[in-house]
Scaffold this motif. Structure first.
Motif, short mmCIF file in Angstrom:
data_model
loop_
_atom_site.label_atom_id
_atom_site.label_comp_id
_atom_site.label_asym_id
_atom_site.label_seq_id
_atom_site.Cartn_x
_atom_site.Cartn_y
_atom_site.Cartn_z
N ASN A 145 1.16 -1.57 -0.21
CA ASN A 145 -0.42 -0.42 -0.11
C ASN A 145 0.69 1.45 -0.46
O ASN A 145 1.75 1.64 0.67
CB ASN A 145 -1.16 0.20 1.39
CG ASN A 145 -1.94 -1.27 0.87
OD1 ASN A 145 -3.12 -1.41 0.31
ND2 ASN A 145 -1.46 -2.48 2.33
N LEU A 146 0.21 1.93 -1.05
CA LEU A 146 1.35 3.43 -1.14
C LEU A 146 0.55 4.52 -1.18
O LEU A 146 -0.41 4.56 -1.68
CB LEU A 146 2.08 3.34 -2.45
CG LEU A 146 2.98 4.82 -2.46
CD1 LEU A 146 3.95 4.64 -1.75
CD2 LEU A 146 3.53 4.54 -3.77
N TYR A 147 0.13 5.69 -0.33
CA TYR A 147 0.25 6.84 0.09
C TYR A 147 0.78 7.95 -0.23
O TYR A 147 2.10 8.28 1.04
CB TYR A 147 -0.75 7.35 1.30
CG TYR A 147 -1.36 6.01 2.00
CD1 TYR A 147 -2.39 5.65 1.74
CD2 TYR A 147 -0.29 4.26 2.81
CE1 TYR A 147 -3.16 4.51 2.15
CE2 TYR A 147 -1.60 3.74 2.91
CZ TYR A 147 -2.59 3.70 2.74
OH TYR A 147 -2.97 2.13 3.54
N LEU A 148 1.00 8.65 -1.33
CA LEU A 148 1.69 10.37 -1.51
C LEU A 148 0.32 10.97 -0.70
O LEU A 148 -0.79 11.65 -1.04
CB LEU A 148 1.75 10.06 -3.13
CG LEU A 148 2.40 8.73 -3.48
CD1 LEU A 148 2.75 9.54 -5.13
CD2 LEU A 148 3.95 9.04 -2.51
N LEU A 149 1.04 11.85 -0.28
CA LEU A 149 0.09 13.64 -0.19
C LEU A 149 0.69 14.72 -0.18
O LEU A 149 1.60 14.46 0.14
CB LEU A 149 1.08 13.17 1.64
CG LEU A 149 0.20 12.42 2.22
CD1 LEU A 149 0.20 11.15 2.46
CD2 LEU A 149 -0.65 12.53 4.00
N TYR A 150 -0.19 15.28 -1.00
CA TYR A 150 0.05 16.42 -1.26
C TYR A 150 -0.79 17.80 -1.66
O TYR A 150 -1.93 17.27 -0.83
CB TYR A 150 0.04 16.13 -3.02
CG TYR A 150 -1.24 16.21 -3.90
CD1 TYR A 150 -1.51 16.98 -4.49
CD2 TYR A 150 -2.32 14.94 -3.54
CE1 TYR A 150 -3.06 17.37 -4.85
CE2 TYR A 150 -3.23 14.85 -4.23
CZ TYR A 150 -3.28 15.58 -5.16
OH TYR A 150 -5.13 15.50 -5.88
N LYS A 151 -0.46 18.97 -1.52
CA LYS A 151 -2.24 20.07 -1.12
C LYS A 151 -1.85 20.51 -2.56
O LYS A 151 -0.88 20.62 -3.34
CB LYS A 151 -1.40 21.05 -0.73
CG LYS A 151 -1.48 20.90 0.88
CD LYS A 151 -0.85 22.02 1.56
CE LYS A 151 -0.71 21.87 3.22
NZ LYS A 151 -1.10 22.26 3.94
N PRO A 152 -3.35 20.50 -2.88
CA PRO A 152 -3.43 20.70 -5.02
C PRO A 152 -3.07 22.35 -4.60
O PRO A 152 -3.09 23.33 -3.49
CB PRO A 152 -5.04 20.81 -4.55
CG PRO A 152 -5.72 19.79 -3.43
CD PRO A 152 -4.65 19.94 -3.02
N THR A 158 -4.96 18.55 2.79
CA THR A 158 -4.13 18.27 2.38
C THR A 158 -5.03 16.51 1.68
O THR A 158 -5.86 16.19 1.97
CB THR A 158 -3.18 17.88 3.45
OG1 THR A 158 -1.83 18.42 3.82
CG2 THR A 158 -2.39 16.09 3.23
N PHE A 159 -4.46 16.29 0.56
CA PHE A 159 -5.38 15.13 -0.73
C PHE A 159 -4.25 13.98 -0.34
O PHE A 159 -2.92 13.77 0.13
CB PHE A 159 -5.21 15.50 -1.43
CG PHE A 159 -6.73 16.59 -2.03
CD1 PHE A 159 -7.64 15.88 -2.87
CD2 PHE A 159 -6.56 18.36 -1.89
CE1 PHE A 159 -8.57 16.58 -2.62
CE2 PHE A 159 -7.59 18.49 -1.52
CZ PHE A 159 -8.95 18.44 -2.45
N ARG A 160 -4.78 13.15 -0.18
CA ARG A 160 -4.12 11.35 -0.10
C ARG A 160 -4.31 10.82 -1.19
O ARG A 160 -5.65 10.28 -1.60
CB ARG A 160 -4.35 10.81 0.83
CG ARG A 160 -4.28 9.54 1.05
CD ARG A 160 -4.54 8.44 2.64
NE ARG A 160 -3.93 9.64 3.77
CZ ARG A 160 -2.70 9.43 4.46
NH1 ARG A 160 -2.39 8.45 4.20
NH2 ARG A 160 -2.09 9.48 5.49
N MET A 161 -3.37 10.42 -2.38
CA MET A 161 -3.60 9.48 -2.77
C MET A 161 -3.70 8.35 -2.65
O MET A 161 -2.17 7.92 -2.27
CB MET A 161 -2.18 9.60 -3.90
CG MET A 161 -2.75 11.33 -5.07
SD MET A 161 -1.35 11.78 -6.27
CE MET A 161 -0.99 10.50 -7.81
N VAL A 162 -4.07 7.23 -3.05
CA VAL A 162 -4.60 6.29 -2.53
C VAL A 162 -3.48 4.19 -3.49
O VAL A 162 -4.36 4.77 -4.36
CB VAL A 162 -5.58 5.78 -1.70
CG1 VAL A 162 -5.72 4.05 -0.89
CG2 VAL A 162 -5.56 6.46 -0.27
#
Length: 168
Positions: A145-152, A158-162
């Protein structure tokens, strides 16, 4: 006899104090050697797809594309040196739109950085997928499982790409 058992138990309880602790991720194991497929993008703390569309028909078209094999995926290639890894990233956004670029991650502080180019084909989810990869500042996860965190751009949230693994 009873004192001996207590001494043995006491020594066994001290054993973890003498063993080294590595608080760094195995970044090569997490990122490389597999294809990562996007499951969804959400506001951090939530567990459902964020509504990027505001239009049910456009959302359905995006989700249909997301559910296809070979779309919204990334493959990380790189070489680790200690806690750091960097290399090339490649994959597909939608249909036959590839993405490519470079990336790096730090297993000690979980920093992440990518610089990718690709075509979103006018799709809102694809646009946010590419934006998320380019704006990601940290990662969480393991080799499944990988989660990338970013702010648009322009957002305080903060958004999380799962992501999940689709093959090894």
């Amino acid at each position: 006899m009873k004192k001996s058992i207590y001494k043995i138990i006491g020594l066994l309880l001290l054993l973890p104090l003498f063993s080294g602790c590595n608080d760094s991720d195995d970044v090569a194991s997490i990122f490389t050697g597999k294809t990562w497929k996007l499951n969804y993008i959400t506001v951090d703390g939530s567990h459902e797809m964020f509504d990027f569309w505001g239009d049910k028909l456009k959302e359905e078209a995006s989700i249909k594309e997301l559910n296809k094999n070979g779309t919204y995926n990334v493959v990380f290639e790189g070489v680790a040196e200690g806690d750091l890894i960097s290399g090339k990233i490649r994959g597909n956004v939608i249909a036959s739109y590839p993405l490519a670029g470079t990336w790096s991650a730090n297993g000690k502080n979980n920093n992440f950085n990518a610089n990718v180019t690709g075509n979103d084909g006018g799709d809102r989810l694809a646009k946010n997928f590419l934006e998320g990869l380019n704006n990601a500042t940290s990662y969480e996860g393991d080799n499944k499982n990988l989660y990338l965190l970013y702010k648009p751009n322009g957002s305080q949230q903060t958004f999380r790409m799962v992501f999940r693994v689709v093959n090894n």
